[in-house]
Write a protein that holds these residues in place. Structure first.
Motif, PDB file in Angstrom:
ATOM      1  N   VAL A 257      -4.158   3.035   6.539  1.00  0.00           N
ATOM      2  CA  VAL A 257      -3.351   2.410   5.502  1.00  0.00           C
ATOM      3  C   VAL A 257      -3.441   3.155   4.172  1.00  0.00           C
ATOM      4  N   ASP A 258      -4.511   3.919   3.948  1.00  0.00           N
ATOM      5  CA  ASP A 258      -4.662   4.664   2.697  1.00  0.00           C
ATOM      6  C   ASP A 258      -3.986   6.029   2.741  1.00  0.00           C
ATOM      7  N   THR A 259      -3.460   6.434   3.900  1.00  0.00           N
ATOM      8  CA  THR A 259      -2.778   7.724   4.041  1.00  0.00           C
ATOM      9  C   THR A 259      -1.282   7.456   4.101  1.00  0.00           C
ATOM     10  N   ARG A 260      -0.591   7.741   3.008  1.00  0.00           N
ATOM     11  CA  ARG A 260       0.788   7.276   2.867  1.00  0.00           C
ATOM     12  C   ARG A 260       1.701   7.787   3.973  1.00  0.00           C
ATOM     13  N   TRP A 261       1.620   9.086   4.327  1.00  0.00           N
ATOM     14  CA  TRP A 261       2.570   9.620   5.295  1.00  0.00           C
ATOM     15  C   TRP A 261       2.368   9.001   6.682  1.00  0.00           C
TER      16      TRP A 261
ATOM     17  N   PRO B 164       0.800  -1.231   0.000  1.00  0.00           N
ATOM     18  CA  PRO B 164       0.000   0.000   0.000  1.00  0.00           C
ATOM     19  C   PRO B 164       0.829   1.276   0.000  1.00  0.00           C
ATOM     20  N   MET B 165       2.134   1.206   0.327  1.00  0.00           N
ATOM     21  CA  MET B 165       2.972   2.408   0.261  1.00  0.00           C
ATOM     22  C   MET B 165       3.122   2.905  -1.170  1.00  0.00           C
ATOM     23  N   GLU B 166       3.187   1.991  -2.118  1.00  0.00           N
ATOM     24  CA  GLU B 166       3.324   2.329  -3.544  1.00  0.00           C
ATOM     25  C   GLU B 166       4.505   3.262  -3.787  1.00  0.00           C
TER      26      GLU B 166
END
Length: 371
Positions: free
Chosen positions: A243-247, A185-187
């Motif tokens: 998990v959807d918020t990268r930072w 999920p980090m992408e």
């Protein structure tokens, strides 16, 4: 992709059961050399592979070498170090922490050039380790009495070892969920991912070597371990929610290095002290149980994310680590005895013999030998 972890760790877990049988017949040094040689070969073959399925298979062979090395190296370091038992554990975790910190960064740099680069890099580094072991480690003759093949499973009948092993299994479920699935999920690019886990590894190294011994001295093993596990569970829950918020995801993964560093040192030290069996046998039994959790977790995480959502693997991981806190709580007096040994109070061990499922004299003599 998650099978790259699972095939490696499950083979490592099962192979752990035979490491004592091997090392007690050919000696610790030859076992280390055999393990390193297998890693050199199978890491190189993974780099030459033409498919992910091929890499998964070669990672299994790599796991066999890993088992021979891990189960034997700790016992050899403890026996060879001149700074005492606790100092040897810190030395072991310091080396492990530095490797954990440098590995992802080097892997990111090599992976940025080619996906084959990290595999060839591992093969080259392990070749250096192989030569160093052959040249620098004194010969270690095989023990007079060979270890039976079933010794690790027999050792798990001791309550102290079983408690620490079960705790480690649940902890490793959360740890390898994060390590094996969080990068997806980090992408991020290979190099960016390398820097993230480089920061994580630096915290693992610092808190393994500097913070863990101080926390143990001030609060004791049981309280320090319980706090580290509880905070790691909270950290995994944060990853699961955001998990959807990268930072937030990246920050939480890096911060996890704090709790993992403390846990690694204290758990490794505790399992060696509470186990009334030889260190190689204790290490093999402990490794067998804990790597079962580590091996299954990445694959299950991928399945949960594919069939439900990306939040669920980390929530399940957090639950597993919380369960580890509950299991650890059943062995507080056992850990108090281990702390007493390190402080030079061996008589305390006999008072908690029931924790080990053995007679007080046997427990006391076993703990004395390991302290």
């Amino acid at each position: 992709m998650t099978l790259l972890f699972t095939s490696y760790l499950l083979v490592t877990a099962v192979a752990m059961l035979g490491t004592g049988w091997v090392s007690s017949r050919i000696g610790a040094k030859r076992t280390l050399v055999a393990g390193l040689a297998l890693i050199v070969v199978f890491a190189g073959l993974a780099g030459l592979s033409g498919s992910i399925d091929g890499i998964v298979g070669f990672r299994a062979g790599w796991g066999l070498g890993n088992a021979l090395f891990i189960a034997t190296s700790l016992a050899v370091i403890v026996a060879s170090a001149s700074g005492g038992f606790a100092g040897a554990i810190v030395l072991y975790e310091a080396a492990l922490g530095l490797g954990i910190a440098a590995g992802p960064l080097l892997g990111g740099l090599l992976g940025d050039i080619s996906w084959r680069g990290p595999f060839f890099g591992v093969s080259a580094l392990m070749a250096i380790a192989l030569v160093a072991t052959v040249v620098l480690l004194d010969p270690t003759p095989a023990p007079a009495r060979p270890t039976p093949l079933g010794a690790p499973l027999e050792a798990l009948r001791h309550r102290g070892l079983l408690t620490m092993s079960t705790t480690a299994l649940l902890y490793n479920w959360g740890f390898f969920t994060m390590l094996g699935y969080a990068p997806f999920p980090m992408e991020l690019s290979e190099l960016q991912l390398g820097f993230v886990f480089f920061g994580w590894g630096l915290l693992v190294a610092f808190f393994s070597v500097v913070a863990a011994p101080r926390l143990q001295t001030r609060f004791g093993t049981a309280r320090s371990l319980s706090a580290a596990l509880a905070l790691f569970a909270l950290d995994l829950l944060v990853i699961g929610v955001f998990v959807d918020t990268r930072w937030v995801l990246v920050t939480a993964v890096v911060v996890a290095g704090v709790f993992i560093g403390v846990n690694n040192t204290l758990a490794t030290q505790a399992v060696m002290l509470v186990s009334p069996v030889e260190r190689p046998v204790a290490s093999a039994a402990y490794g067998f149980v804990r790597f079962l959790g580590g091996g299954l977790a990445p694959f299950v995480a991928g399945e949960l994310a594919e069939h439900w959502n990306q939040h669920l693997p980390f929530v399940v991981g957090a639950g597993a680590v919380l369960a580890a806190v509950a299991v650890l709580a059943t062995g507080r007096s056992m850990l108090a005895a281990a702390d007493a040994e390190l402080r030079g109070e061996p008589d305390v061990a006999g008072e908690v013999a029931d924790e080990f499922g053995g007679a007080p004299d046997a427990v006391d003599s076993g703990l004395r030998a390991r302290a």
